[in-house]
Design an enzyme around this catalytic site. Structure first.
Site, PDB file in Angstrom:
ATOM      1  N   ARG A   1       0.847  -1.194   0.000  1.00 18.10           N
ATOM      2  CA  ARG A   1       0.000   0.000   0.000  1.00 18.10           C
ATOM      3  C   ARG A   1       0.883   1.245   0.000  1.00 18.10           C
ATOM      4  O   ARG A   1       1.541   1.543   0.991  1.00 18.10           O
ATOM      5  CB  ARG A   1      -0.930   0.004   1.211  1.00 18.10           C
ATOM      6  CG  ARG A   1      -1.758   1.292   1.301  1.00 18.10           C
ATOM      7  CD  ARG A   1      -3.001   1.167   2.152  1.00 18.10           C
ATOM      8  NE  ARG A   1      -2.742   1.004   3.564  1.00 18.10           N
ATOM      9  CZ  ARG A   1      -3.672   1.150   4.521  1.00 18.10           C
ATOM     10  NH1 ARG A   1      -4.923   1.460   4.194  1.00 18.10           N
ATOM     11  NH2 ARG A   1      -3.370   0.948   5.787  1.00 18.10           N
TER      12      ARG A   1
ATOM     13  N   ASP B   1      -4.017   3.356  14.289  1.00 21.68           N
ATOM     14  CA  ASP B   1      -3.143   3.873  13.252  1.00 21.68           C
ATOM     15  C   ASP B   1      -3.610   5.278  12.901  1.00 21.68           C
ATOM     16  O   ASP B   1      -4.420   5.868  13.617  1.00 21.68           O
ATOM     17  CB  ASP B   1      -3.080   2.938  12.036  1.00 21.68           C
ATOM     18  CG  ASP B   1      -4.402   2.846  11.269  1.00 21.68           C
ATOM     19  OD1 ASP B   1      -5.346   3.600  11.581  1.00 21.68           O
ATOM     20  OD2 ASP B   1      -4.479   2.030  10.342  1.00 21.68           O
TER      21      ASP B   1
END
Length: 553
Positions: free
Chosen positions: A179, A467
């Protein structure tokens, strides 16, 4: 740049004759020269010459669309692309080699230790995350590329400062899906000259994608897989089209067959939820599926409707579950859309993580994860995410119960689903904001930002994996609650002064140590949660202010 092709033909993009060089503005740390080779930088220069301008156009489109929604124009299913949705004949490319069975994917940053843990985890797929689970320090950006390069070639090992050695021992390692950073993020340690002669920071997306593809695409194909990517933060099919053009150019540049690159798109913004089919269509030659990026999706809703009045205010973060109406509608539409087009639907991340030191807490966490994955498998998803290796057996058991030996459930077309625009925009939950919820948001955000400033992008806090996305929820809720003059269930007005006092309280509560970054973290939080102006992403200014090395300033 010239682009001309019929609907399903290969798009040809002519490279620049003399693309300006990429300038290295950051320090060259150990082994960086293995990644930042002249040939790799020349490839990055070509990518920026062709695609940096369109990237700025797409970011301008985001600002325009956000302004329109903020002024009362709700997102809608697009009228001018209705023909794409009505045409039932087209399909996406589907899974590449190694992506046929994605029932459990593990996510995590790309530092050497976490890379080895992921490869030994037993998951079918590893989302090698250079985005929300990685703090984008210069060492992390290039160091992550080194970890991936070594891992793909079977050369990765790591010895911790304490002397513990980590090695890849699994006979079967997960297929890697990398990613890159989203279109909105920059890489200040690399610079390019645009066509007007201005020296600008490089695109984080093009840097992450370009370095990984250049160094690893051919090697991955030779080993029976391919260069696969998760695409984050997309807000429109035009942004998807830009990625498709990047892929097609890269395949020509690296002499790869068209369609070798495969992408899974995270549907994690509200505007993208209204263009799922169009996103699949634009990427159809390179698309493997969609993912329900739940935490960023919640953040996007708050950000999009932050100024539209109290009926768009959400309650405490832990009350916004996947079973509330608008979240259930979003995921049901995603599964239906994917299976109609031959794309995999991948579920999201449960925040709960195991606790090896507390058996009771561990049991509660596993039950929450099991319930979440049971719901996803039952809803038709073909796979799901976990953040910790100990959760893989629990998640796999739930998907095994539904899939059996089948690699997917694409045959479940979910024709029973009827999701209309109003279902995606009905944000009523009927639960309160509490004093504990306000304090929790402030505490979690500051503790996460502090770790992020020290180079950690995925952090276990209070039994949950946090996160950048969950930190964004926490700070954007605070901003909206203040702006909309909300009060808690206990009667406490949520004001700037009240939240500022909570910041001081959190700083007094957290354990302090020499060299910690809590004071800086509190400053970042005040900037993104208490200022009059709402910052689109907390990480953008925090990166520029705190993570860019002196040489690159």
């Amino acid at each position: 740049m010239t682009i001309a092709a019929p609907a399903t033909a290969r798009v040809r993009i002519e490279p620049a004759r003399r693309a300006p060089a990429i300038e290295i503005a950051g320090a060259l740390h150990d082994r960086f020269e293995e990644i930042l080779t002249p040939e790799a930088l020349a490839f990055l220069a070509q990518l920026h010459d062709l695609f940096a301008g369109p990237r700025y156009d797409r970011l301008a489109d985001r600002m325009r669309r956000g302004y329109e929604i903020g002024n009362g124009r709700d997102p809608r299913f697009l009228e001018d692309t209705a023909r794409i949705r009505a045409d039932r004949t087209w399909r996406v490319a589907g899974p590449g080699p190694g992506l046929e069975d994605r029932r459990v994917e593990i996510t995590g940053p790309t530092d050497p230790r976490m890379t080895i843990n992921a490869l030994n985890s037993g998951a079918r797929v590893w989302l090698a995350d250079q985005e929300d689970a990685t703090s984008p320090t210069w060492r992390n950006v290039v160091g992550g590329q080194l970890s991936l390069r070594d891992a793909i070639r079977g050369e990765l090992s790591f010895t911790s400062p304490e002397g513990r050695r980590y090695e890849v021992t699994a006979e079967r390692t997960p297929t890697i899906v990398m990613r890159p950073r989203g279109w909105h993020l920059e890489e200040h340690h690399l610079r390019f000259a645009d066509r007007h002669g201005r020296t600008l920071p490089a695109s984080g997306s093009l840097v992450d994608f370009g370095l990984y593809a250049f160094h690893n695409a051919r090697e991955l194909v030779a080993r029976g897989a391919g260069p696969y990517f998760y695409l984050p933060k997309l807000e429109s099919s035009e942004e998807a089209r830009l990625w498709d053009q990047v892929f097609s150019f890269t395949e020509e540049y690296l002499d790869l067959a068209h369609g070798t690159i495969r992408a899974t798109v995270l549907i994690e913004t509200l505007p993208a939820a209204f263009e799922m089919e169009e996103i699949l269509y634009e990427l159809r030659d390179h698309c493997a599926g969609l993912n329900a990026g739940r935490w960023d999706y919640i953040f996007s809703i708050i950000k999009t409707y932050r100024g539209r009045g109290s009926r768009f205010v959400l309650p405490d973060r832990d009350e916004v579950t996947m079973t509330v109406g608008f979240m259930r509608s979003y995921t049901e539409l995603l599964v239906q859309t994917c299976h109609r087009r031959g794309a995999y639907a991948i579920g999201g991340m449960s925040a709960s993580i195991p606790n090896r030191r507390d058996a009771a807490a561990n049991a509660r966490a596993l039950e929450k994860v099991a319930a979440d994955k049971r719901r996803e498998a039952g809803a038709g998803f073909d796979g799901t995410w976990v953040a910790h290796p100990d959760l893989i057996p629990t998640a796999q058991a739930e998907f095994d119960a539904v899939l059996g030996a089948r690699p997917n459930q694409l045959d479940r077309t979910r024709d029973d689903v009827r999701v209309y625009e109003r279902h995606l925009l009905d944000l009523f939950i009927g639960r309160p904001i509490t004093d504990a919820g306000v304090h929790g948001n402030v505490s979690v955000a500051i503790r996460y930002i502090e770790a992020w400033l020290r180079g950690q992008g995925a952090v276990a806090i209070d039994g949950l994996m946090e996160d950048a996305a969950t930190a964004e929820i926490s700070r954007s809720q605070i901003w909206q609650w203040i702006r909309q003059e909300q009060a808690t269930e206990e009667g406490t007005p949520i004001t700037r002064d009240h939240v500022s006092a909570l910041v001081d309280r959190v700083l007094a509560e957290v354990p302090r140590s020499p060299g910690d970054r809590f004071d800086d973290a509190a400053g970042v939080f005040r900037d993104v949660a208490l200022s009059e102006t709402f910052r689109a992403f907390l990480t953008v200014k925090a990166y520029a202010d705190h993570l860019v090395e002196v040489e690159a300033r």
